[in-house]
Design a protein around this motif. Structure first.
Motif, short mmCIF file in Angstrom:
data_model
loop_
_atom_site.label_atom_id
_atom_site.label_comp_id
_atom_site.label_asym_id
_atom_site.label_seq_id
_atom_site.Cartn_x
_atom_site.Cartn_y
_atom_site.Cartn_z
N THR A 164 20.80 27.10 32.57
CA THR A 164 19.71 26.43 31.95
C THR A 164 19.54 25.15 32.72
N PRO A 165 18.28 25.00 33.30
CA PRO A 165 17.76 23.68 34.12
C PRO A 165 18.01 22.37 33.13
N ALA A 166 18.62 21.26 33.93
CA ALA A 166 18.71 20.15 33.39
C ALA A 166 17.68 19.53 32.36
N THR A 167 16.25 19.92 32.97
CA THR A 167 14.98 19.45 32.14
C THR A 167 14.84 20.28 31.20
N ALA A 168 15.44 21.63 30.65
CA ALA A 168 14.92 22.15 29.89
C ALA A 168 15.56 21.59 28.40
N ASN A 169 14.88 22.09 27.27
CA ASN A 169 15.12 21.69 25.94
C ASN A 169 16.31 22.23 25.60
N PRO A 170 17.35 21.59 24.79
CA PRO A 170 18.63 21.97 24.46
C PRO A 170 18.36 23.22 23.71
N GLY A 171 19.09 24.56 23.69
CA GLY A 171 18.91 25.61 23.14
C GLY A 171 17.90 26.65 23.32
N GLU A 172 17.20 26.13 24.40
CA GLU A 172 15.95 27.15 24.69
C GLU A 172 16.34 28.02 25.64
N ARG A 173 16.15 29.31 25.41
CA ARG A 173 16.59 30.39 26.47
C ARG A 173 15.52 30.88 27.03
N THR A 174 15.54 31.33 28.24
CA THR A 174 14.72 31.90 29.12
C THR A 174 14.59 33.39 29.03
N ARG A 175 13.44 34.07 28.65
CA ARG A 175 13.53 35.23 28.40
C ARG A 175 13.30 35.99 29.94
N PRO A 176 14.04 37.14 30.14
CA PRO A 176 13.39 37.86 31.39
C PRO A 176 12.01 38.00 31.57
N ARG A 177 11.59 37.91 32.81
CA ARG A 177 9.97 38.07 32.97
C ARG A 177 10.03 39.60 33.27
N ILE A 178 9.12 40.35 32.55
CA ILE A 178 9.03 41.80 32.64
C ILE A 178 7.73 42.08 33.60
N ASP A 179 7.65 42.11 34.76
CA ASP A 179 6.64 42.33 35.91
C ASP A 179 6.95 43.89 36.20
N SER A 180 5.94 44.45 36.98
CA SER A 180 5.82 45.74 37.43
C SER A 180 7.48 46.14 38.33
N ARG A 181 7.67 45.04 39.08
CA ARG A 181 8.88 45.15 39.96
C ARG A 181 10.16 45.24 39.05
N THR A 182 10.21 44.53 37.89
CA THR A 182 11.47 44.51 36.98
C THR A 182 11.43 46.03 36.31
N ARG A 183 10.17 46.43 35.96
CA ARG A 183 10.09 47.65 34.98
C ARG A 183 10.67 48.64 36.04
N LEU A 184 10.28 48.75 37.39
CA LEU A 184 10.79 49.87 38.29
C LEU A 184 12.26 49.84 38.40
N LEU A 185 12.72 48.54 38.51
CA LEU A 185 14.29 48.30 38.63
C LEU A 185 15.14 48.63 37.25
N VAL A 186 14.46 48.56 36.36
CA VAL A 186 14.98 48.97 34.96
C VAL A 186 15.18 50.55 35.00
N LEU A 187 14.02 51.18 35.37
CA LEU A 187 13.95 52.64 35.58
C LEU A 187 15.07 53.25 36.55
N VAL A 188 15.18 52.49 37.77
CA VAL A 188 16.18 52.68 38.66
C VAL A 188 17.61 53.01 38.07
N PHE A 189 17.91 51.88 37.35
CA PHE A 189 19.24 51.48 36.75
C PHE A 189 19.32 52.69 35.32
N GLY A 190 18.18 53.04 34.88
CA GLY A 190 18.34 54.13 33.96
C GLY A 190 18.39 55.33 34.45
N LEU A 191 18.08 55.69 35.82
CA LEU A 191 18.66 56.83 36.49
C LEU A 191 20.04 57.10 36.66
N ILE A 192 20.66 55.97 36.91
CA ILE A 192 22.02 55.91 36.99
C ILE A 192 22.57 56.28 35.70
N ALA A 193 22.17 55.94 34.75
CA ALA A 193 22.64 56.07 33.43
C ALA A 193 22.42 57.76 33.08
#
Length: 405
Positions: A208-237
């Protein structure tokens, strides 16, 4: 003291260490519960078939209820985990899974069996996504690649469940047996649930960056590239689960039909595979820390491919058994690593997508082997497991910049 030591694990002086230890134990309990309950049901399928008077084809259609319920629920569970948290959803499914396993032996027709298996499959699919999402969060918080240890608990639970089922099958009716399984499952849930419900899913340490609020969690950004990578790892599964499903249904027949093995020896073929996979997962964390994700994926896929070529083409029984064991060791950590990477990229949505693809591979394997066996031969058809293991290794190498070593 730094939160992480030089090995990347939680420091002994970290005040969260005791909490994380309890949380790890609770998540592990749910993985073991899942394997135990599912194995308890599987060993009673012949008795339930006889009770319902189902033909082989009718039973096959009824068993599709498990698959349909699981696949439909997996993506829904990902959304529920985002809304309510993976811990709460894991506990809810930890209650539903034991309760629904009681239902199949209460049915007296294939149609009724198929309908209750929809409910059982929904609970099974739900807990798989929820507990894997919880495990992904935990792995990120601990800073160590311990995902295989959770899947080892699933394998151990399955081995205990199937072994116990074999011992009591001649003495207990399916109803009494599965009620006992359900009661034990609910006890495990009751013991593990308070830890999960008291502790929210931990965030990654020291990220967590030092400027972030305590306890704040950064959620993964789900863009088209991320979706493609998820599908690729899903193919391994998918490639890994294809092999598991194929070996579960066809290894014993291959041993008897092609190698003329004694039925008892033939039955040990899948046990060799499952036991070796369990050992591989128990040692998976050390392997990942030594080799990294990319080398583990590549080495595991190539080892699995070699083992399956040996298992399917070996001229003797004992060489085939050795091949199945090597296959289990090779494939052991591919599925856990694929699910962990998908979850790290896209949270519960990534876990749900990769799990759905993986489960699809387990469903695809047995019928695909059957069709290929009719066209060619069973031993030739089983080499498709080796081909997909090599595909998994290739994908692992191609995604080396994502799967950080």
């Amino acid at each position: 003291m730094p939160l992480l030591n030089k090995l990347g694990s939680v420091s002994a002086d970290d005040p969260r260490a005791a909490s994380l230890a309890r949380l790890r134990l609770a998540i592990t309990a749910f993985f073991a519960l899942d394997g135990f309950v599912f194995a308890g049901w599987v060993v009673r399928i012949p008795a339930v078939k006889e009770q319902t008077g189902a033909s082989a084809s009718a039973l096959g259609l009824a068993l599709l209820g498990v698959s349909a319920g699981a696949v439909v629920t997996m993506m829904l569970t990902g959304r529920l985990c985002r809304r309510f948290g993976s811990h709460a959803v894991t506990v809810a499914c930890g209650v539903l899974l034991p309760l629904t396993v009681i239902l199949p032996p209460l049915t007296h027709s294939p149609l009724a069996l198929g309908l209750v298996l929809l409910a059982f499959g929904a609970a099974y699919g739900g807990i798989n996504v929820a507990m894997n999402s919880a495990a992904v969060d935990f792995v990120g918080a601990l800073g160590r690649p311990i995902m295989p240890s959770f899947h080892a608990a699933f394998s151990l639970g399955g081995m205990v469940g199937s072994g116990l089922g074999g011992l009591v099958a001649a003495h207990l009716s399916p109803t009494k047996h599965l009620i006992g399984i359900a009661a034990l499952g609910l006890v495990v849930t009751a013991c593990a649930a308070p830890t999960l419900l008291r502790h929210p899913a931990p965030g990654p340490v020291d990220r967590t960056p030092a400027t972030a609020n305590p306890g704040e969690r950064t959620r993964p950004r789900i863009d088209s590239r991320t979706r493609l990578l998820v599908l690729v790892f899903g193919l391994i599964a998918l490639c890994t689960a294809y092999g598991e499903g194929a070996l579960a249904d066809w290894s014993a027949l291959h041993m008897e039909q092609d190698l003329h093995a004694h039925p008892g020896v033939a039955a040990a073929s899948y046990s060799c595979f499952a036991f070796a996979m369990t050992i591989g997962r128990l040692t998976g964390t050390a392997l990942l820390e030594r080799l990294g994700r990319t080398r583990t994926l590549v080495a595991g896929g190539l080892t699995g491919a070699f083992g399956m070529l040996l298992g399917s083409l070996a001229p003797t029984v004992w060489l085939a058994l050795l091949g199945f064991a090597i296959t289990g060791i090779g494939l052991a950590n591919l599925f856990p690593v694929a699910i962990e990477r998908a979850g790290a990229l896209a949270g519960p949505t990534g876990v749900a997508a990769a799990s759905t693809l993986g489960y699809g591979g387990m469903l695809l394997g047995p019928p695909a082997i059957g069709f290929m066996a009719d066209w060619f031969s069973l031993s030739t058809a089983l080499t498709s497991v080796a081909v997909l293991a090599a595909v998994a290794a290739t994908i692992g190498f191609a995604t080396r910049r994502v799967a950080t070593t």
